[in-house]
Enzyme design. Structure first.
Site, mmCIF file in Angstrom:
data_model
loop_
_atom_site.group_PDB
_atom_site.id
_atom_site.type_symbol
_atom_site.label_atom_id
_atom_site.label_comp_id
_atom_site.label_asym_id
_atom_site.label_seq_id
_atom_site.Cartn_x
_atom_site.Cartn_y
_atom_site.Cartn_z
ATOM 1 N N GLY A 13 5.452 8.914 -8.221
ATOM 2 C CA GLY A 13 7.001 8.521 -8.698
ATOM 3 C C GLY A 13 6.906 8.227 -10.069
ATOM 4 N N ASN A 14 8.060 7.038 -10.271
ATOM 5 C CA ASN A 14 8.239 6.712 -11.678
ATOM 6 C C ASN A 14 7.153 6.042 -12.208
ATOM 7 O OD1 ASN A 14 10.811 8.110 -12.020
ATOM 8 N ND2 ASN A 14 12.068 6.534 -11.231
ATOM 9 N N ASP A 35 0.110 12.360 -4.433
ATOM 10 C CA ASP A 35 1.385 12.329 -3.829
ATOM 11 C C ASP A 35 1.463 13.193 -2.395
ATOM 12 O OD1 ASP A 35 4.194 10.842 -4.879
ATOM 13 O OD2 ASP A 35 4.430 12.554 -3.287
ATOM 14 N N ARG A 90 13.300 -6.237 -1.186
ATOM 15 C CA ARG A 90 12.081 -5.852 -1.008
ATOM 16 C C ARG A 90 11.553 -6.137 0.258
ATOM 17 N NH1 ARG A 90 11.814 -9.491 -5.727
ATOM 18 N NH2 ARG A 90 10.918 -8.254 -7.641
ATOM 19 N N ASN A 97 7.038 0.837 4.648
ATOM 20 C CA ASN A 97 5.876 0.642 3.762
ATOM 21 C C ASN A 97 4.661 0.255 4.266
ATOM 22 O OD1 ASN A 97 7.389 1.887 1.905
ATOM 23 N ND2 ASN A 97 7.932 0.234 0.497
ATOM 24 N N ILE A 120 1.053 -2.105 -6.037
ATOM 25 C CA ILE A 120 2.357 -2.492 -6.652
ATOM 26 C C ILE A 120 3.278 -2.228 -5.419
ATOM 27 C CG2 ILE A 120 3.994 -1.563 -8.318
ATOM 28 C CD1 ILE A 120 1.521 -0.657 -9.968
ATOM 29 N N ASN A 122 6.051 -2.422 -2.670
ATOM 30 C CA ASN A 122 6.891 -3.720 -1.922
ATOM 31 C C ASN A 122 7.002 -3.757 -0.659
ATOM 32 O OD1 ASN A 122 7.546 -5.631 -4.280
ATOM 33 N ND2 ASN A 122 8.651 -4.152 -5.269
ATOM 34 N N ARG A 153 8.935 -11.016 -17.634
ATOM 35 C CA ARG A 153 10.402 -11.340 -17.497
ATOM 36 C C ARG A 153 10.620 -12.610 -18.343
ATOM 37 N NH1 ARG A 153 10.764 -7.998 -11.786
ATOM 38 N NH2 ARG A 153 10.989 -5.855 -12.745
ATOM 39 N N HIS A 177 6.059 -12.586 -4.570
ATOM 40 C CA HIS A 177 6.640 -11.717 -5.379
ATOM 41 C C HIS A 177 7.975 -11.483 -5.140
ATOM 42 C CE1 HIS A 177 7.409 -8.881 -8.631
ATOM 43 N NE2 HIS A 177 7.229 -7.830 -7.847
#
Length: 314
Positions: A13-14, A35, A90, A97, A120, A122, A153, A177
């Site tokens: 994905g992105n 994928d 999340r 997930n 990565i 969530n 951030r 997180h």
């Protein structure tokens, strides 16, 4: 001629596509882009290879729907799973997930048991725990991308507050997180000067720093609300690349990541964001910061949140 490291990206994905682009630009290794969606990894791989010719990159990128192609990977980055969307935390993603992560873990165990794995997906702290337990890989070879992103951030917001270059800012964010993460002003500096000292100099205020801490905690949610159709991907990908590079190049770099704790910080059998040293062995050492009573209370609250979330899938 030295063989390029083999880096497999599970999820195209992105974030997966951005990871592949950054790996290619930095010449970190050859890439397998996996994928379940037919055509997506193949199309992105071809597009990226063509972009590589312009950048002068000879990195090979293969798109695939077959897990067998990850066989013998030196490193694996996992982004597979549903992303966050407006109104979805999340934590809401957990049941779907978890199922995806279990399937990924089985295939990592089967085809790439010696790989260094960065998760990565969530909710991060739970997903990386599932990867460890289901794959059977050693805990020093399985980590989660969390603190590097959260600190990036915090760094940006602090740089804007003090009107300095982000290169002058070094911040620390501990804990899960999620919304209970713990940005530590006391362990964050501008050119080596701690934030509390800068407040005493009149360059900012406790009120402003508290606002920045709150904004950091909601950093992901702020982007989700703006995008409306997905979540952040440039910064998460850049964060994972920093972790990957520390491993591949044996940099022995201190980065805050979701690491498996065995008594450190008073936590056992849990993944939580803490500073670690990353080198060719994976996690070389967990760095234990000396926390004040107030900081420890916030950290413990964050850890409790991770425990409760993990209990929902046990």
């Amino acid at each position: 001629m030295k063989k390029n490291p083999k880096i497999s990206l599970i999820g195209s994905g992105n974030i997966g596509g951005t990871l592949a682009h950054l790996i290619s630009l930095r010449n970190l290794g050859d890439i397998v882009l996996f994928d379940v969606a037919e055509g997506v990894p193949q199309g992105k791989a071809l597009d990226l290879m063509q972009a590589g010719t312009i950048a002068g990159s000879d990195i090979k990128i293969k798109g695939t729907n077959d897990y067998k192609d990850i066989e013998g990977s030196d490193a694996i980055i996992i982004t597979a799973g549903l992303p966050r969307k407006p109104g979805i935390s999340r934590d809401d993603l957990i049941s779907i997930n978890t199922g995806i992560m279990k399937n990924v873990a089985e295939n990592v165990k089967k085809y790439a048991p010696d790989a260094f794995v960065i998760v990565i997906t969530n909710p991060l702290d739970v997903m990386v725990y599932v990867m460890l337990k289901e794959s059977g890989l050693p805990h020093n070879k399985v980590i989660g991308m969390a603190g590097v992103l959260d600190s990036s951030r915090f760094n940006l917001f602090l740089a804007e507050e003090f009107k300095v270059s982000v290169s002058n800012v070094n911040s620390t964010v501990l804990g899960g997180h999620g919304d209970a993460m713990v940005p530590l002003a006391r362990y964050s500096t501008i050119s080596g000067v701690p934030i509390p000292d800068l407040i005493k100099m009149g360059l900012s205020s406790n009120k402003n720093i508290e606002k920045i801490i709150d904004r950091t905690r909601n950093g992901g949610g702020e982007i989700v609300a703006l995008l409306k159709t997905g979540s952040a991907y440039y910064a998460p990908a850049a964060s994972a690349i920093e972790m990957l590079e520390a491993y591949l190049k044996d940099k022995r770099q201190i980065l805050t990541c979701a690491a498996y704790l065995q008594g450190e910080y008073g936590v056992n059998d849990l993944y939580v964001g803490v500073p670690i040293i990353i080198g060719k062995e994976g996690v070389i050492k967990v760095v234990e910061l000396q926390l004040t009573k107030e900081e420890k209370a916030l950290f413990d609250k964050s850890v409790e949140g991770v425990k409760k979330l993990l209990d929902t899938i046990k």
